[in-house]
Structure formats: structure tokens, C-alpha cells
Design a protein around this motif. Structure first.
Motif, PDB file in Angstrom:
ATOM      1  N   ARG A 114       2.188   1.990  -3.517  1.00 16.46           N
ATOM      2  CA  ARG A 114       1.183   2.685  -4.340  1.00 16.46           C
ATOM      3  C   ARG A 114       1.178   4.169  -4.027  1.00 16.46           C
ATOM      4  N   THR A 115       1.272   4.514  -2.750  1.00 18.14           N
ATOM      5  CA  THR A 115       1.263   5.923  -2.356  1.00 18.14           C
ATOM      6  C   THR A 115       2.503   6.643  -2.862  1.00 18.14           C
TER       7      THR A 115
ATOM      8  N   PRO B 170      -4.158  -6.347   3.899  1.00 17.59           N
ATOM      9  CA  PRO B 170      -4.844  -5.335   3.092  1.00 17.59           C
ATOM     10  C   PRO B 170      -4.724  -5.647   1.615  1.00 17.59           C
TER      11      PRO B 170
ATOM     12  N   ALA C  31      -3.900  -4.631  -1.906  1.00 17.66           N
ATOM     13  CA  ALA C  31      -3.127  -3.595  -2.585  1.00 17.66           C
ATOM     14  C   ALA C  31      -3.125  -3.773  -4.092  1.00 17.66           C
TER      15      ALA C  31
ATOM     16  N   ASP D  88      -1.592  -8.036   0.418  1.00 18.51           N
ATOM     17  CA  ASP D  88      -0.273  -7.987   1.022  1.00 18.51           C
ATOM     18  C   ASP D  88      -0.335  -8.678   2.381  1.00 18.51           C
TER      19      ASP D  88
ATOM     20  N   TRP E  82       1.522  -4.607  -7.035  1.00 15.08           N
ATOM     21  CA  TRP E  82       2.329  -3.931  -6.026  1.00 15.08           C
ATOM     22  C   TRP E  82       2.919  -4.852  -4.972  1.00 15.08           C
ATOM     23  N   THR E  83       2.471  -6.092  -4.898  1.00 11.90           N
ATOM     24  CA  THR E  83       2.970  -7.007  -3.879  1.00 11.90           C
ATOM     25  C   THR E  83       4.142  -7.828  -4.408  1.00 11.90           C
TER      26      THR E  83
ATOM     27  N   SER F 278       0.827  -1.212   0.000  1.00 13.99           N
ATOM     28  CA  SER F 278       0.000   0.000   0.000  1.00 13.99           C
ATOM     29  C   SER F 278       0.859   1.259   0.000  1.00 13.99           C
ATOM     30  N   THR F 279       1.993   1.225   0.687  1.00 12.92           N
ATOM     31  CA  THR F 279       2.907   2.376   0.683  1.00 12.92           C
ATOM     32  C   THR F 279       3.548   2.555  -0.681  1.00 12.92           C
TER      33      THR F 279
END
Length: 482
Positions: free
Chosen positions: A100-101, A302, A304, A316, A308-309, A97-98
């Protein structure tokens, strides 16, 4: 590691019988340096450059003999390349998730650091290519589609050098980009704050890489929109009766609903986050035949996205939110939830890895799937006016309902915060309205206690009249003395 010195000595230009006759000599620390030029003008220009840097207090690189500003210029790279270097530096230690941010922030500011806008792609097309490909390290080994490759080639050609970010006006334009959504509307304060923090960190990395002399954001007076106080609206929180009706509606609507009733019950009775329930394993549950049980929450999953994983899975796998990786949260659970979980295990068993909850095909529970079940439950359990409101709009509202129920039951805020998995400060901020109700109850108790004291004072048994007679007698004695 670059060694810097402020001790600089510069000599006059001397002429020699060489192909480049004009020689400039200077010393940084104890290290001598020299440079030869074809014309006197070139030599004088370089000497003036060094003298100006020394007078302005710039440190000089001992090895090259150059002031920091010139060293930075020699090492300069395009912003596009630096942004990718920053993503690569952060990638391995960041959860999905980070990542992606990080990609979203870099995709937002990068279009502002271009030489010109001639041939610039549409904003949405550019954002998609930058976010999904340029700043997604998992895709760097893949061949992008032709249209995406064309967009990325444009940014590679048009990207300004990173040193250009010493221009404060240019950097301010990136702050405007951070503050807006693609449609031109102002972004949410939380989004602006996160993107600015990432942008700031990327500039700090540029300073570490000696691409910038300092972080230009520290010299810009800019105020982000005020952060909205994060506070739960009581209108979205179901009371115990409504929560029970919603859980019943989940169970009765379909086979998929019966599989998920215990899932939603974990959110309501244990104040667990949905991502924590997804990863909950049978061995982490104490489910006695009678009385209270215990959940040991130790993992969150979570969603994501597969891009992204590290595993290529949509979810994730990480530790509890805002806790060390191996932290465990112990949450006592009431007999109602114990009975539901025991029934669930008997009816559906567990996944191969021990997870309690799985889809009908044995997969990981998806937010889209349980979201559909929850939406249907609201239509069945709520009145038309309640359905149109924000009441229990999201499954997450069951977590708010759990915390508010604990608070209204008189449980210590410190214990509520510990069971819910956040700090007391967050509890006070997010659940301020519910704590306010608790204050009113506390005030009523204090008033009742003070009222008892007042009644005792008026009761002759507890307040003998001799006390007041003594007071009047003392007053008469005073009059006699006068």
C-alpha cells in the motif's frame, strides 16, 4: 550484462562509392564499430556526438559502441511503465502494508511526470485510479471500471520518458508533490520521508535498468520538513487504576465486550500490539493455575485490506514487527492476565486454527469492532473531562501504559525493551518522559546515598577528632620550622 569501456578511438570520416557513401569508424576497447550516412553533415554530427561523450568521460557500451547517454535513450520507456515495473519487482517480497505504501508513493509522483496537463483528471480521481489499480498488482488481471480505464489510458499517453527525470527541475516538482496532501496542506514528516525513500529507490531501479545515467535525487539540495520526535505523551497513558476501570467497563458493557476483555488485557499486561493479539494462539500461552504465566508472541496480523494481501483476506499474516520472520518474543504475564485468559478459554474456546480471540461468528477480530467497544468503555469509565482529553484515546495506549508501568516499577530498560519488542534506542526515544521520571528517582537515591556518607563524616564515631588534631598539630610544626 552490459560491458562498459572508457578506451575509445574515433577515426576521420571516409568516403566510399556506396549508397550511403560517408562512413564513420571507431573502436571501443578492442571492438571495432562503423556507421554509414547519406550526407557528410549527418556523419560529422554523429562523430561530434561520440567525441563529446568521450571527452566528458562517459563510458561506452562495448557491444553497441555507443556512449551511456545514448544507450539509455535507446532503452527508454515511459515513467508510467517504469513505475509499474518497479511495483512488480517489489511486490512479491513486500507485506501487504508495504505494498500500500509503495502504491501511494508512486501514485503521488506519477502525475508530475506528464507531457502536459490538457485533459488531466481531477487530483483525487487520478490518485484513486493510480493507487487502486495502476500500482496494485493484485488487480492487474482485472478489467477496471470504464472511468478508471479512461484515467489510466490518459497517463499511458501523457507519461514522460523515464530519461526525462535527468532534469533536476522536473524531479524537484515531484518532491513538492511528496510534501503535500491532496488538500494542499503539508504532509506529516514521516509520510514525506517514506515516500521520498520509495521514490529514491525507484530511481535507483531506473539506474540499474540503464534508463538513467545516475540518480538525480543525489544531485538535488532539498531538505524535508524536520521529523517530529516520536515520543509518548503521558497525558494519553492511563494509570493502573484507570486501566482497571477501563477493562471492567469493557467486560460489563455487552456480550461482545466480555469476549474482548482478555484481548485488551493482553495489550495492557503484556504490552502486546493489537495485531499481535489478533494472531495469538492457545498453544503459545503458558497459563498455570497459580503464579505468573508466559506468552510467546510469534505472529502479527495487521489489517491491510483484501486488495493488498495474497490470501484475499483483510488481515495480512507476517512475523513480528522489525524482527526476522521466525522470531519469537517471550513475555512473562502476571496472575491477573493468566486468570483472565483461562476464563476466556473456558467461556469461548478457540478458533479452528487455535486463535484465542474470534468474533461471535468465528471470524478474525476487526479493528473497527474492538474500536467501538473501546470507545464505549471510555464513556463509562472516565470522567467527562478525562473523556474529552487524549487519555486512553486508543486501545494502543494500553501498551504505552504497560511499558510506563514497568519502567516506573524499576524494571531494567533493556528488559522492558525486550519484552515490549523494540530496541533500547526506541525505548529511550519513545518513552523519554517516563525515563526522565526514572532519572529523578535515581537522582534521589544517589542524593540519599551521598547524604549518608556526609552524616558518617560528621559522626564522631566514624570521624575521630584525633584526625583533625593531627592536622592542626602538623600546622603548628610547620610554623615552628619557619
Amino acid at each position: 550484462m552490459t560491458e562498459w569501456s572508457y578506451t575509445v578511438k574515433i577515426w576521420a570520416i571516409r568516403k566510399r562509392d556506396y549508397r550511403k557513401p560517408y562512413q564513420l569508424r571507431w573502436k571501443v576497447g578492442t571492438r571495432p564499430h562503423s556507421e554509414s550516412f547519406l550526407t557528410l553533415g549527418l556523419a560529422e554530427s554523429r562523430r561530434a556526438q561520440l567525441i563529446t561523450a568521450a571527452r566528458e568521460g562517459e563510458p561506452f557500451d562495448v557491444d553497441s559502441g555507443l556512449p551511456k547517454s545514448l544507450v539509455v535513450k535507446d532503452r527508454d520507456i515511459p515513467w508510467y511503465e517504469h513505475a509499474r515495473n518497479y511495483i512488480e519487482m517489489k511486490w512479491d517480497d513486500s507485506p501487504a502494508s508495504t505494498r500500500r505504501t509503495l502504491a501511494e508513493a508512486m501514485a503521488t509522483v506519477t502525475p508530475t511526470f506528464v507531457k502536459d496537463t490538457k485533459g488531466m483528471p481531477d487530483a483525487r480521481v487520478a490518485r484513486t485510479a493510480l493507487y487502486g489499480w495502476a500500482f496494485n498488482k493484485n488487480r492487474w488481471e482485472e478489467e477496471p471500471p470504464a472511468d478508471v480505464a479512461k484515467v489510466l489510458d490518459w497517463f499511458k499517453r501523457k507519461s514522460l520518458p523515464t530519461s526525462a527525470l535527468s532534469d533536476l527541475v522536473l524531479v524537484r516538482s515531484s518532491l513538492r508533490a511528496i510534501s503535500k496532501k491532496l488538500d494542499g496542506e503539508t504532509a506529516a514528516p514521516g509520510t514525506i520521508s517514506r515516500k521520498r525513500a520509495i521514490f529514491y529507490n525507484s530511481l535507483e531501479y531506473a539506474v540499474e535498468a540503464e534508463l538513467l545515467a545516475d540518480n538525480p535525487l543525489t544531485r538535488i539540495k532539498w531538505k524535508a520538513p524536520e521529523q517530529v520526535v516520536e515520543e509518548v505523551d503521558p497525558a494519553c497513558v492511563p494509570n493502573p487504576e484507570q486501566a482497571a476501570e477501563l477493562l471492567t467497563s469493557v467486560r460489563d458493557q455487552s456480550p461482545r465486550g466480555r469476549r474482548l476483555v482478555a484481548f485488551f488485557a493482553c495489550i495492557y499486561y503484556a504490552a502486546a500490539r493489537p495485531a499481535e493479539v489478533i494472531g495469538l494462539r492457545h498453544k503459545d500461552c503458558d497459563l498455570p493455575r497459580r503464579g505468573w504465566g508466559m506468552l510467546r508472541l510469534r505472529e502479527t496480523r495487521p489489517r491491510a485490506g483484501t486488495a493488498w494481501t495474497n490470501s484475499g483476506e483483510a488481515h495480512d499474516r507476517r512475523g513480528l514487527k522489525h524482527r526476522p520472520r521466525k522470531a519469537v518474543r517471550h513475555v512473562p504475564i502476571p496472575p491477573e492476565l493468566v486468570a483472565l485468559l483461562r476464563w476466556h478459554v473456558t467461556a469461548y474456546g478457540t478458533a479452528p486454527d487455535g486463535r484465542l480471540f474470534q468474533t461471535m461468528r468465528g471470524g478474525v477480530v476487526q479493528d473497527t469492532g474492538y474500536g467501538e467497544v473501546w470507545a464505549e468503555a471510555r464513556t463509562r469509565a472516565l470522567t467527562p473531562s478525562e473523556f474529552e482529553s487524549t487519555l486512553a484515546k486508543r486501545p494502543y495506549d494500553l501498551r504505552h501504559a504497560a511499558v510506563s508501568t514497568w519502567l516506573s516499577s524499576g524494571v531494567e530498560p533493556q528488559l522492558v525493551a525486550e519484552r515490549a519488542g523494540h530496541s533500547v534506542a526506541v525505548l529511550f526515544r519513545v518513552y523519554a518522559k517516563f525515563l526522565k521520571d526514572g532519572d529523578e528517582a535515581a537522582n534521589a537515591k544517589i542524593s540519599a546515598r551521598l547524604g549518608q556518607r556526609g552524616r558518617r563524616a560528621e559522626n564522631p564515631v566514624h570521624a575521630p577528632s584525633t584526625h583533625f588534631e593531627t592536622g592542626r598539630s602538623s600546622a603548628r610544626q610547620c610554623e615552628t620550622v619557619r
